[in-house]
Design a protein around this motif. Structure first.
Motif, PDB file in Angstrom:
ATOM      1  N   GLU A 129       0.975  -1.398  -0.124  1.00  0.00           N
ATOM      2  CA  GLU A 129      -0.024  -0.128  -0.152  1.00  0.00           C
ATOM      3  C   GLU A 129       0.816   1.284  -0.036  1.00  0.00           C
ATOM      4  O   GLU A 129       0.369   2.294  -0.700  1.00  0.00           O
ATOM      5  CB  GLU A 129      -0.824  -0.051   1.360  1.00  0.00           C
ATOM      6  N   ILE A 130       2.093   1.189   0.736  1.00  0.00           N
ATOM      7  CA  ILE A 130       2.825   2.365   0.819  1.00  0.00           C
ATOM      8  C   ILE A 130       3.541   2.664  -0.395  1.00  0.00           C
ATOM      9  O   ILE A 130       3.684   3.587  -0.951  1.00  0.00           O
ATOM     10  CB  ILE A 130       3.863   2.178   2.138  1.00  0.00           C
ATOM     11  N   PHE A 131       4.066   1.513  -0.980  1.00  0.00           N
ATOM     12  CA  PHE A 131       4.823   1.581  -2.340  1.00  0.00           C
ATOM     13  C   PHE A 131       3.856   2.089  -3.511  1.00  0.00           C
ATOM     14  O   PHE A 131       4.095   2.810  -4.314  1.00  0.00           O
ATOM     15  CB  PHE A 131       5.223   0.140  -2.804  1.00  0.00           C
ATOM     16  N   GLY A 132       2.280   1.531  -3.456  1.00  0.00           N
ATOM     17  CA  GLY A 132       1.482   1.911  -4.310  1.00  0.00           C
ATOM     18  C   GLY A 132       1.176   3.351  -4.220  1.00  0.00           C
ATOM     19  O   GLY A 132       0.639   4.224  -5.328  1.00  0.00           O
ATOM     20  N   THR A 133       1.281   4.040  -2.993  1.00  0.00           N
ATOM     21  CA  THR A 133       1.022   5.333  -2.817  1.00  0.00           C
ATOM     22  C   THR A 133       2.154   6.079  -3.292  1.00  0.00           C
ATOM     23  O   THR A 133       1.891   7.225  -3.888  1.00  0.00           O
ATOM     24  CB  THR A 133       0.851   5.884  -1.147  1.00  0.00           C
ATOM     25  N   VAL A 134       3.370   5.809  -3.359  1.00  0.00           N
ATOM     26  CA  VAL A 134       4.563   6.574  -3.756  1.00  0.00           C
ATOM     27  C   VAL A 134       4.284   6.520  -5.267  1.00  0.00           C
ATOM     28  O   VAL A 134       4.479   7.672  -5.931  1.00  0.00           O
ATOM     29  CB  VAL A 134       5.671   5.839  -3.385  1.00  0.00           C
ATOM     30  N   VAL A 135       4.058   5.335  -5.866  1.00  0.00           N
ATOM     31  CA  VAL A 135       3.921   5.400  -7.178  1.00  0.00           C
ATOM     32  C   VAL A 135       2.744   6.076  -7.664  1.00  0.00           C
ATOM     33  O   VAL A 135       2.842   6.927  -8.529  1.00  0.00           O
ATOM     34  CB  VAL A 135       3.502   3.896  -7.664  1.00  0.00           C
ATOM     35  N   GLY A 136       1.699   6.279  -6.840  1.00  0.00           N
ATOM     36  CA  GLY A 136       0.376   7.019  -7.227  1.00  0.00           C
ATOM     37  C   GLY A 136       0.936   8.500  -7.093  1.00  0.00           C
ATOM     38  O   GLY A 136       0.383   9.347  -8.080  1.00  0.00           O
ATOM     39  N   LEU A 137       1.738   8.930  -6.252  1.00  0.00           N
ATOM     40  CA  LEU A 137       2.060  10.402  -6.319  1.00  0.00           C
ATOM     41  C   LEU A 137       2.957  10.689  -7.547  1.00  0.00           C
ATOM     42  O   LEU A 137       2.888  11.831  -8.100  1.00  0.00           O
ATOM     43  CB  LEU A 137       3.225  10.830  -4.830  1.00  0.00           C
ATOM     44  N   VAL A 138       3.951   9.875  -7.990  1.00  0.00           N
ATOM     45  CA  VAL A 138       4.545  10.194  -9.110  1.00  0.00           C
ATOM     46  C   VAL A 138       3.387  10.287 -10.165  1.00  0.00           C
ATOM     47  O   VAL A 138       3.907  11.041 -11.063  1.00  0.00           O
ATOM     48  CB  VAL A 138       5.628   8.906  -9.375  1.00  0.00           C
ATOM     49  N   TYR A 139       2.444   9.364 -10.293  1.00  0.00           N
ATOM     50  CA  TYR A 139       1.510   9.316 -11.444  1.00  0.00           C
ATOM     51  C   TYR A 139       0.910  10.772 -11.446  1.00  0.00           C
ATOM     52  O   TYR A 139       0.662  11.106 -12.523  1.00  0.00           O
ATOM     53  CB  TYR A 139       0.695   8.187 -11.262  1.00  0.00           C
ATOM     54  N   LEU A 140       0.527  10.974 -10.511  1.00  0.00           N
ATOM     55  CA  LEU A 140      -0.391  12.185 -10.117  1.00  0.00           C
ATOM     56  C   LEU A 140       0.660  13.523 -10.550  1.00  0.00           C
ATOM     57  O   LEU A 140       0.062  14.384 -11.308  1.00  0.00           O
ATOM     58  CB  LEU A 140      -0.700  12.669  -8.737  1.00  0.00           C
ATOM     59  N   TRP A 141       1.834  13.450 -10.377  1.00  0.00           N
ATOM     60  CA  TRP A 141       2.613  14.769 -10.714  1.00  0.00           C
ATOM     61  C   TRP A 141       2.733  14.513 -12.402  1.00  0.00           C
ATOM     62  O   TRP A 141       2.635  15.557 -12.910  1.00  0.00           O
ATOM     63  CB  TRP A 141       3.986  14.498 -10.093  1.00  0.00           C
ATOM     64  N   LEU A 142       2.871  13.456 -12.928  1.00  0.00           N
ATOM     65  CA  LEU A 142       3.024  13.329 -14.275  1.00  0.00           C
ATOM     66  C   LEU A 142       1.864  13.689 -14.932  1.00  0.00           C
ATOM     67  O   LEU A 142       1.885  14.447 -16.018  1.00  0.00           O
ATOM     68  CB  LEU A 142       3.650  11.786 -14.640  1.00  0.00           C
ATOM     69  N   GLU A 143       0.621  13.140 -14.396  1.00  0.00           N
ATOM     70  CA  GLU A 143      -0.672  13.581 -14.830  1.00  0.00           C
ATOM     71  C   GLU A 143      -0.837  15.145 -14.829  1.00  0.00           C
ATOM     72  O   GLU A 143      -1.310  15.672 -15.874  1.00  0.00           O
ATOM     73  CB  GLU A 143      -1.661  12.906 -14.288  1.00  0.00           C
ATOM     74  N   TYR A 144      -0.504  15.586 -13.946  1.00  0.00           N
ATOM     75  CA  TYR A 144      -0.713  17.160 -13.578  1.00  0.00           C
ATOM     76  C   TYR A 144       0.254  17.821 -14.956  1.00  0.00           C
ATOM     77  O   TYR A 144      -0.371  18.760 -15.487  1.00  0.00           O
ATOM     78  CB  TYR A 144      -0.144  17.572 -12.328  1.00  0.00           C
ATOM     79  N   ARG A 145       1.301  17.231 -15.221  1.00  0.00           N
ATOM     80  CA  ARG A 145       2.058  17.889 -16.095  1.00  0.00           C
ATOM     81  C   ARG A 145       1.789  17.637 -17.532  1.00  0.00           C
ATOM     82  O   ARG A 145       2.517  18.147 -18.481  1.00  0.00           O
ATOM     83  CB  ARG A 145       3.585  17.784 -15.971  1.00  0.00           C
ATOM     84  N   ALA A 146       0.571  16.532 -17.573  1.00  0.00           N
ATOM     85  CA  ALA A 146       0.310  16.041 -18.966  1.00  0.00           C
ATOM     86  C   ALA A 146       1.721  15.333 -19.811  1.00  0.00           C
ATOM     87  O   ALA A 146       1.710  15.542 -20.852  1.00  0.00           O
ATOM     88  CB  ALA A 146      -0.354  16.990 -19.973  1.00  0.00           C
TER      89      ALA A 146
END
Length: 202
Positions: free
Chosen positions: A7-24
């Motif tokens: 769950e923690i690892f998934g959260t970290v990956v999710g934060l990276v995903y969110l940042w990349l999506e934000y930047r398109a």
């Protein structure tokens, strides 16, 4: 493997995903493949069967999104796309508004998915949150397709999904994931305005 670690690892990956999506950024699809692979195990263990199933869809949609962002074409923009391909292949697909003709089909996809998933959860699983689980899953199906097509209105779907998921995961004792979705709901608002600015300069 320990579920808390996943769950923690998934959260970290999710934060990276969110940042990349934000930047398109097209690289969001790499995180978009890793994250659902992790959460398939997390959600199954937590009894969130619809979320478990949606992550299989996310894996497939991430591959589709990667290829569409790389090689997709907008009608009437073939010359522009050709020029962009020469200059910057990763940015050739522009951010656009969702065509009006898609709204009704997307609404029906949402309703059919919502009711169908809820029925399956009620009849065939021990889920104690079938309606909320099916709601977020059905809306995520629509939102993920819109993201893969690079439609700016995908942010509205994710804002609603993230708010509902934040409360749902607290109820299911997935606190790291709940915190992630709480952050998602805030950043999704900023993401919408970020994409609007990117639209004006692309």
């Amino acid at each position: 493997m320990d579920m808390n670690f996943l769950e923690i690892f998934g959260t970290v990956v999710g934060l990276v995903y969110l940042w990349l999506e934000y930047r398109a950024s097209i690289y969001l699809w790499i995180a978009g493949i890793i994250m659902p692979a992790i959460y398939i195990f997390v959600y199954y263990k937590a009894g969130l069967y619809a979320d478990f199933g949606i992550n299989i869809y996310y894996l497939i949609a991430a591959v589709y999104g990667w290829f569409f962002w790389m090689w997709g074409r907008r009608k009437g923009k073939s010359r522009e796309s050709a020029d962009m391909e020469k200059n910057d292949k990763l940015q050739q697909l522009s951010i656009v508004h969702t065509p009006c003709r898609y709204y009704l089909p997307l609404f029906f996809v949402f309703i059919i998915s919502f009711l169908g998933i809820a029925w399956i959860l009620i009849e065939y699983t021990d889920s104690n949150v079938p309606w909320l689980d099916s709601f977020t899953t059905a809306l995520s199906i629509v939102g993920m397709w819109m993201l893969a097509r690079k439609y700016i209105e995908q942010w509205f779907a994710w804002i609603l999904v993230d708010i509902v998921c934040c409360g749902l995961y607290i109820y299911k004792d997935l606190y790291f994931t709940s915190a992630l979705y709480g952050l998602y709901s805030i950043i999704a608002i900023f993401g919408y305005f970020k994409w609007k600015r990117l639209m004006s300069v692309q």
